[in-house]
Design a protein around this motif. Structure first.
Motif, mmCIF file in Angstrom:
data_model
loop_
_atom_site.group_PDB
_atom_site.id
_atom_site.type_symbol
_atom_site.label_atom_id
_atom_site.label_comp_id
_atom_site.label_asym_id
_atom_site.label_seq_id
_atom_site.Cartn_x
_atom_site.Cartn_y
_atom_site.Cartn_z
ATOM 1 N N PRO A 82 -5.196 -5.874 -10.499
ATOM 2 C CA PRO A 82 -4.654 -5.374 -9.231
ATOM 3 C C PRO A 82 -5.322 -4.082 -8.777
ATOM 4 C CG PRO A 82 -2.882 -6.028 -10.716
ATOM 5 C CD PRO A 82 -4.157 -6.061 -11.517
ATOM 6 N N LEU A 83 -5.552 -3.973 -7.470
ATOM 7 C CA LEU A 83 -6.034 -2.781 -6.771
ATOM 8 C C LEU A 83 -7.498 -2.441 -7.047
ATOM 9 C CD1 LEU A 83 -2.953 -0.397 -7.178
ATOM 10 C CD2 LEU A 83 -3.563 -1.806 -5.195
ATOM 11 N N VAL A 84 -8.038 -2.912 -8.145
ATOM 12 C CA VAL A 84 -9.399 -2.536 -8.536
ATOM 13 C C VAL A 84 -10.413 -3.197 -7.609
ATOM 14 C CG1 VAL A 84 -11.118 -2.892 -10.379
ATOM 15 C CG2 VAL A 84 -8.848 -1.990 -10.914
ATOM 16 N N GLY A 85 -11.520 -2.467 -7.348
ATOM 17 C CA GLY A 85 -12.560 -2.960 -6.470
ATOM 18 C C GLY A 85 -13.730 -3.575 -7.222
ATOM 19 N N HIS A 86 -14.933 -3.316 -6.703
ATOM 20 C CA HIS A 86 -16.136 -3.990 -7.183
ATOM 21 C C HIS A 86 -16.664 -3.406 -8.490
ATOM 22 C CE1 HIS A 86 -19.449 -6.715 -6.449
ATOM 23 N NE2 HIS A 86 -20.337 -5.752 -6.574
ATOM 24 N N ASN A 87 -16.438 -2.122 -8.713
ATOM 25 C CA ASN A 87 -17.027 -1.403 -9.852
ATOM 26 C C ASN A 87 -16.036 -1.369 -11.010
ATOM 27 O OD1 ASN A 87 -18.443 0.278 -11.548
ATOM 28 N ND2 ASN A 87 -18.403 2.055 -10.210
ATOM 29 N N ILE A 88 -15.785 -2.531 -11.598
ATOM 30 C CA ILE A 88 -14.718 -2.652 -12.591
ATOM 31 C C ILE A 88 -14.916 -1.744 -13.805
ATOM 32 C CG2 ILE A 88 -13.586 -4.259 -14.189
ATOM 33 C CD1 ILE A 88 -13.821 -6.403 -12.066
ATOM 34 N N PRO A 89 -16.139 -1.567 -14.354
ATOM 35 C CA PRO A 89 -16.252 -0.706 -15.539
ATOM 36 C C PRO A 89 -15.758 0.723 -15.316
ATOM 37 C CG PRO A 89 -18.222 -2.022 -15.296
ATOM 38 C CD PRO A 89 -17.418 -2.244 -14.053
ATOM 39 N N GLN A 90 -15.953 1.262 -14.110
ATOM 40 C CA GLN A 90 -15.486 2.623 -13.855
ATOM 41 C C GLN A 90 -14.053 2.664 -13.359
ATOM 42 O OE1 GLN A 90 -19.134 4.268 -11.717
ATOM 43 N NE2 GLN A 90 -18.441 6.085 -12.771
ATOM 44 N N GLU A 91 -13.637 1.661 -12.625
ATOM 45 C CA GLU A 91 -12.283 1.659 -12.082
ATOM 46 C C GLU A 91 -11.247 1.189 -13.100
ATOM 47 O OE1 GLU A 91 -12.000 0.163 -7.899
ATOM 48 O OE2 GLU A 91 -14.103 -0.366 -8.257
ATOM 49 N N ALA A 92 -11.656 0.311 -13.999
ATOM 50 C CA ALA A 92 -10.732 -0.246 -14.998
ATOM 51 C C ALA A 92 -11.435 -0.362 -16.343
ATOM 52 C CB ALA A 92 -10.215 -1.602 -14.530
ATOM 53 N N PRO A 93 -11.880 0.761 -16.916
ATOM 54 C CA PRO A 93 -12.663 0.682 -18.161
ATOM 55 C C PRO A 93 -11.888 0.085 -19.330
ATOM 56 C CG PRO A 93 -12.069 2.961 -17.646
ATOM 57 C CD PRO A 93 -11.728 2.151 -16.440
ATOM 58 N N ALA A 94 -10.599 0.341 -19.412
ATOM 59 C CA ALA A 94 -9.828 -0.211 -20.530
ATOM 60 C C ALA A 94 -9.792 -1.730 -20.461
ATOM 61 C CB ALA A 94 -8.412 0.363 -20.525
ATOM 62 N N GLU A 95 -9.610 -2.262 -19.257
ATOM 63 C CA GLU A 95 -9.571 -3.718 -19.090
ATOM 64 C C GLU A 95 -10.937 -4.330 -19.361
ATOM 65 O OE1 GLU A 95 -8.263 -1.500 -17.101
ATOM 66 O OE2 GLU A 95 -6.276 -2.131 -16.391
ATOM 67 N N PHE A 96 -12.009 -3.628 -18.970
ATOM 68 C CA PHE A 96 -13.352 -4.150 -19.215
ATOM 69 C C PHE A 96 -13.640 -4.185 -20.719
ATOM 70 C CE2 PHE A 96 -17.911 -4.491 -19.236
ATOM 71 C CZ PHE A 96 -18.219 -5.185 -18.068
ATOM 72 N N ALA A 97 -13.330 -3.091 -21.411
ATOM 73 C CA ALA A 97 -13.560 -3.051 -22.859
ATOM 74 C C ALA A 97 -12.711 -4.091 -23.576
ATOM 75 C CB ALA A 97 -13.255 -1.656 -23.388
ATOM 76 N N LYS A 98 -11.476 -4.256 -23.143
ATOM 77 C CA LYS A 98 -10.591 -5.230 -23.783
ATOM 78 C C LYS A 98 -11.143 -6.649 -23.635
ATOM 79 C CE LYS A 98 -5.759 -6.688 -24.148
ATOM 80 N NZ LYS A 98 -6.051 -8.137 -24.199
ATOM 81 N N ALA A 99 -11.709 -6.959 -22.480
ATOM 82 C CA ALA A 99 -12.280 -8.293 -22.289
ATOM 83 C C ALA A 99 -13.386 -8.554 -23.311
ATOM 84 C CB ALA A 99 -12.804 -8.443 -20.872
ATOM 85 N N ILE A 100 -14.227 -7.563 -23.541
ATOM 86 C CA ILE A 100 -15.298 -7.716 -24.530
ATOM 87 C C ILE A 100 -14.714 -7.933 -25.920
ATOM 88 C CG2 ILE A 100 -17.187 -6.483 -25.685
ATOM 89 C CD1 ILE A 100 -17.755 -5.162 -22.929
ATOM 90 N N LEU A 101 -13.726 -7.126 -26.272
ATOM 91 C CA LEU A 101 -13.150 -7.213 -27.614
ATOM 92 C C LEU A 101 -12.304 -8.457 -27.793
ATOM 93 C CD1 LEU A 101 -12.198 -3.473 -28.135
ATOM 94 C CD2 LEU A 101 -14.161 -4.705 -29.079
ATOM 95 N N ASP A 102 -11.850 -9.064 -26.705
ATOM 96 C CA ASP A 102 -11.062 -10.287 -26.806
ATOM 97 C C ASP A 102 -11.931 -11.531 -26.994
ATOM 98 O OD1 ASP A 102 -8.695 -8.946 -26.567
ATOM 99 O OD2 ASP A 102 -8.357 -9.430 -24.454
ATOM 100 N N LEU A 103 -13.222 -11.415 -26.774
ATOM 101 C CA LEU A 103 -14.099 -12.555 -27.028
ATOM 102 C C LEU A 103 -14.202 -12.805 -28.534
ATOM 103 C CD1 LEU A 103 -16.982 -11.738 -24.520
ATOM 104 C CD2 LEU A 103 -15.433 -13.697 -24.381
ATOM 105 N N PRO A 104 -14.328 -14.051 -28.956
ATOM 106 C CA PRO A 104 -14.437 -14.314 -30.393
ATOM 107 C C PRO A 104 -15.744 -13.752 -30.956
ATOM 108 C CG PRO A 104 -14.877 -16.312 -29.126
ATOM 109 C CD PRO A 104 -14.372 -15.285 -28.144
#
Length: 307
Positions: free
Chosen positions: A283-305
């Motif tokens: 929600p609310l986040v724009g195009h630059n996800i790593p800077q706008e939502a860094p926790a969510e970006f890092a979590k996506a990487i760590l959630d990969l097998p």
């Protein structure tokens, strides 16, 4: 050693590795023997956008490699005769060449915008090299054959900068004010993100590369068929024209406030992925996800097998 970083930004040691076409500049964080993650920036941004993504990845034992893309920052073309091309095949091949030069057999590849395109291409054409994929706005491989087909008026409006770059006026405008155009795009594409000038300037150095304008202009012209590509990359472009499926484990992130790629645009992209696939809307986040939502970006990487 890189110059001191602005407050709130990571101090970094810049490394360089030679590939057949480029001297690629990159930073590296975390243990040398950790599972590799390559973090790829977009246009008009720089690697500093990953500053807040890296710490949780390093804490989890990941080896993070963050390159400057061709035409950006201290990355340089090795041969003056090489076409200054930002076409999609070039971005994907650069990522493959980077893995080869660093002797990394497999890595999680993650990115947005140009970087997300490079990551998708590697995962589609060389899936044995991609342990997993985090892509922003979905399947980012361009359908150049269909580029002349008009989009809905609202989307044509969002792509104004691409049509501007198709003209000599646009090329001259980018040459005259790289930062001004980038700052405007940051605001338009991430309307809910109140970034400050120090944050912008931390990335703006990426635009000072002598080949930045030529690479950017060729990229936006080539994708619409208005500029020739690098002949050496034609086999890759031909493979991409088939819209290859991506078989590696993938998490797609899409900001609900993205001002250039609206959230509904990736809603049907699961059909392009034959491996495990999950789409997460932020929600609310724009195009630059790593800077706008860094926790969510890092979590996506760590959630990969871990494969």
């Amino acid at each position: 050693m890189a110059p001191p970083a602005p407050p709130g930004h990571t101090r970094r040691m810049i490394h360089s590795v030679q590939t057949p076409v480029l001297d690629i500049a990159y930073t590296q964080h975390g243990p040398e023997d950790g599972p590799a993650v390559v973090l790829l920036h977009g246009f008009p941004y720089g690697p500093q956008g990953y500053d807040a993504v890296v710490p949780p990845l390093v804490d989890a034992g990941r080896r993070c490699i963050i390159p400057w893309l061709r035409g950006h920052g201290p990355t340089r073309y090795r041969d003056p005769a090489t076409l200054r091309s930002g076409q999609q095949a070039a971005l994907g091949k650069d990522l493959l060449d980077l893995l080869d030069a660093l002797a990394i057999p497999r890595a999680v590849v993650a990115g947005y915008d140009w970087g997300g395109r490079a990551a998708c291409i590697l995962a589609a054409l060389w899936p044995e090299r991609a342990a997993g994929l985090v892509t922003c706005t979905g399947y980012n491989i361009q359908d150049i054959a269909a580029a002349a087909r008009p989009a809905p008026p609202e989307q044509e409006h969002r792509w104004w900068y691409q049509y501007y770059f198709h003209t000599e006026r646009g090329r001259a405008g980018l040459e005259a004010d790289r930062q001004g155009i980038a700052r405007l795009l940051w605001r338009l594409w991430s309307p809910n993100w109140a970034f400050d000038e120090a944050t912008f300037q931390a990335s703006a150095g990426a635009f000072d590369n002598p080949d930045y304008v030529a690479t950017v202009i060729q990229s936006y012209r080539h994708r619409f068929g208005y500029a020739s590509g690098d002949p050496a990359l034609e086999p890759i472009e031909a493979a991409l024209a088939a819209k290859p499926a991506i078989p590696v484990p993938t998490i797609c992130l899409h900001g609900a406030g993205d001002g250039v790629g609206p959230v509904q645009s990736s809603a049907g992209h699961a059909r392009h992925f034959t491996g495990s696939y999950e789409r997460r809307v932020i929600p609310l986040v724009g195009h630059n996800i790593p800077q706008e939502a860094p926790a969510e970006f890092a979590k996506a990487i760590l959630d990969l097998p871990l494969l």
